[in-house]
Design a protein around this motif. Structure first.
Motif, mmCIF file in Angstrom:
data_model
loop_
_atom_site.group_PDB
_atom_site.id
_atom_site.type_symbol
_atom_site.label_atom_id
_atom_site.label_comp_id
_atom_site.label_asym_id
_atom_site.label_seq_id
_atom_site.Cartn_x
_atom_site.Cartn_y
_atom_site.Cartn_z
ATOM 1 N N HIS A 83 26.834 17.492 4.546
ATOM 2 C CA HIS A 83 26.482 18.881 4.241
ATOM 3 C C HIS A 83 25.182 19.273 4.944
ATOM 4 C CE1 HIS A 83 29.205 18.055 0.834
ATOM 5 N NE2 HIS A 83 29.416 19.346 0.832
ATOM 6 N N GLY B 262 31.097 23.865 6.502
ATOM 7 C CA GLY B 262 29.848 24.010 7.248
ATOM 8 C C GLY B 262 29.964 25.016 8.378
ATOM 9 N N VAL C 241 30.591 26.448 -1.076
ATOM 10 C CA VAL C 241 30.458 25.158 -0.392
ATOM 11 C C VAL C 241 30.253 24.034 -1.410
ATOM 12 C CG1 VAL C 241 29.027 23.806 1.182
ATOM 13 C CG2 VAL C 241 29.605 26.171 1.740
ATOM 14 N N GLY D 167 32.383 20.620 -1.953
ATOM 15 C CA GLY D 167 31.810 19.281 -2.111
ATOM 16 C C GLY D 167 32.364 18.554 -3.329
ATOM 17 N N LEU E 21 34.988 19.398 4.618
ATOM 18 C CA LEU E 21 33.529 19.545 4.535
ATOM 19 C C LEU E 21 32.983 20.163 5.818
ATOM 20 C CD1 LEU E 21 32.172 16.213 2.969
ATOM 21 C CD2 LEU E 21 32.357 18.450 1.876
ATOM 22 N N ASP F 129 26.235 11.788 3.656
ATOM 23 C CA ASP F 129 26.483 13.201 3.359
ATOM 24 C C ASP F 129 26.510 13.995 4.660
ATOM 25 O OD1 ASP F 129 26.687 15.733 2.258
ATOM 26 O OD2 ASP F 129 25.203 15.359 0.704
#
Length: 211
Positions: free
Chosen positions: A100, A63, A42, A46, A59, A98
């Protein structure tokens, strides 16, 4: 096997990730080791996003893949805790800019497993939402998460907002992100930082005098 798992996540190959993850667990790999491998994949997604080679949808897909790994039975058992002892309350969120939520979700699971009441504000959370959450829920700790280096400024804005509102001294603030250093933590104005969920739990306990 390790490199294959990381590369499959980086390639966003959902089916391959799940097959490899299941095979790894069945072969005796520790769940936290598997999660570290998926996190590395991951992280690479990014970086590709920051380099404009991947997009927001990628992204989000990373997830989704990670959450599916979290749902594997062996992984879920890692976070299971039958303790009713309450250690404290924390609100957490991935800061504005962000999307994430991987590290945040792992940290949330481990905090809950250790008896913390955990309120998750989600991703791309503004300073106003963090401030409202702190006032509404009255937590002992506020956790700010971010994977992208650009989130340092977002984190500082949140801490500054707490100062301006006169509530900074009511809560402890912990930061989560692989790129964080003592210097960036000091700049942001937080109490501590971590890039490891287990250490984060330990730091939270220490801040509340529970160790």
């Amino acid at each position: 096997m390790d490199d294959m798992i990381i590369k499959s996540v980086e390639d966003l190959d959902e089916d391959k990730v799940m097959k490899l993850a299941t095979r790894a667990l069945n072969s005796g790999m520790e769940p936290l080791v598997l999660l570290d491998l998926v996190k590395e994949g991951v992280k690479r997604v990014g970086i590709l996003y920051e380099n404009q080679k991947y997009f927001i949808a990628d992204l989000i897909m990373a997830g989704i893949i990670f959450k599916e790994v979290l749902e594997l039975e062996e992984v879920k058992q890692q976070f299971y805790c039958n303790s009713n002892k309450k250690m404290g309350k924390i609100i957490i969120g991935t800061v504005k800019g962000d999307l994430h939520d991987i590290g945040k979700d792992i940290f949330k699971g481990m905090m809950e497993a250790n008896g913390f009441e955990t309120i998750d504000l989600g991703v791309d959370v503004t300073k106003e939402r963090f401030l409202k959450g702190a006032i509404e829920y009255k937590p002992d700790i506020v956790g700010l998460s971010g994977v992208l280096t650009s989130t340092i400024d977002s984190m500082k804005e949140i801490v500054d907002a707490f100062v301006d509102a006169g509530i900074r001294n009511r809560v402890k603030i912990i930061l989560g992100g692989n790129y964080l250093t003592k210097e960036s933590c000091d700049y942001i104005g937080a109490d501590c930082f971590t890039n490891d969920a287990s250490l984060g739990v330990k730091l939270c306990k220490e801040m509340l005098g529970k160790i």
